[in-house]
Design an enzyme around this catalytic site. Structure first.
Site, PDB file in Angstrom:
ATOM      1  N   THR A  92     -65.064 -76.135 -13.409  1.00 48.80           N
ATOM      2  CA  THR A  92     -65.860 -76.538 -12.248  1.00 48.80           C
ATOM      3  C   THR A  92     -65.423 -77.944 -11.838  1.00 48.80           C
ATOM      4  OG1 THR A  92     -67.653 -77.316 -13.667  1.00 48.80           O
ATOM      5  CG2 THR A  92     -67.798 -75.050 -12.869  1.00 48.80           C
ATOM      6  N   THR A  99     -66.456 -81.153 -11.034  1.00 42.99           N
ATOM      7  CA  THR A  99     -66.759 -82.406 -11.726  1.00 42.99           C
ATOM      8  C   THR A  99     -66.315 -82.345 -13.189  1.00 42.99           C
ATOM      9  OG1 THR A  99     -68.602 -82.842 -10.242  1.00 42.99           O
ATOM     10  CG2 THR A  99     -68.608 -84.022 -12.343  1.00 42.99           C
ATOM     11  N   CYS A 100     -66.562 -81.234 -13.840  1.00 42.71           N
ATOM     12  CA  CYS A 100     -66.210 -81.078 -15.255  1.00 42.71           C
ATOM     13  C   CYS A 100     -64.700 -81.151 -15.455  1.00 42.71           C
ATOM     14  CB  CYS A 100     -66.741 -79.750 -15.787  1.00 42.71           C
ATOM     15  SG  CYS A 100     -68.496 -79.486 -15.458  1.00 42.71           S
ATOM     16  N   HIS A 101     -63.967 -80.477 -14.590  1.00 41.39           N
ATOM     17  CA  HIS A 101     -62.520 -80.325 -14.710  1.00 41.39           C
ATOM     18  C   HIS A 101     -61.764 -81.591 -14.302  1.00 41.39           C
ATOM     19  CE1 HIS A 101     -58.914 -77.859 -15.069  1.00 41.39           C
ATOM     20  NE2 HIS A 101     -58.538 -78.172 -13.848  1.00 41.39           N
TER      21      HIS A 101
END
Length: 172
Positions: free
Chosen positions: A58, A60-62
């Site tokens: 995703t 923000t996570c990535h």
């Protein structure tokens, strides 16, 4: 998100996560790996940084959450961290694939918290059903030393602040 049910000074509740340990075969993508289990009991006597993301791959996570942990790996090690682990509600194959895509190799363990069960019991899950994602692990970070929580913070809003690599490094 429910109210957080774990605090600094608490012993982390036992959990068994699914993971696919890094191997050279995974690095060259000639294998998918076989899920195994990792128990939090294996963290006894160790300093662990555990950070959580709502979902592998995703935005923000990535882009903003996992990469700084990898980039600052040596700084974490210099501060005595034995284990860096990322947790999400994704299955172990997705977590392993994400780790390979991010190039974490054996530096960061990718853990699958199926159905956000462990995180949910700690009040650290979030219902993202309105976005089509279901119940996920919230965005948080912990420093665990010999199974005792030394730092736990949950992101108060979208983005990466208190659970990011710089914030956690500052607390070590």
């Amino acid at each position: 998100m429910a109210s957080v049910k774990i605090s600094v000074g608490d012993i982390i509740p036992n959990a068994t996560f699914r993971t696919i340990p890094y191997t050279d075969e995974l690095a060259d993508r000639s294998a998918c790996g076989i899920p195994t289990t990792l128990s939090t009991d294996s963290w006894k006597g160790k300093k662990v940084v555990l950070f959580s993301v709502p979902g592998a791959f995703t935005p923000t996570c990535h882009i903003n959450h996992l990469p700084p942990y990898l980039a600052k790996y040596d700084e974490f090690k210099a501060k005595g961290v034995d284990v860096i682990a990322v947790i999400a509600a994704n299955d172990p194959f997705v977590m392993s694939g994400w780790g390979r895509a991010e190039g974490v190799a054996d530096k960061i363990i990718t853990l699958s918290d199926i159905n956000a069960a462990w995180s949910g019991n700690l009040g650290l899950s979030v219902d993202l059903s309105s976005h089509g994602l279901g119940v996920r692990t919230a965005r948080f970070a912990m420093i665990i030393d010999d199974l005792v929580v030394k730092y736990v913070e949950v992101e108060p809003a979208p983005g990466v602040t208190v659970s990011g690599a710089d914030a956690v490094l500052a607390k070590l």
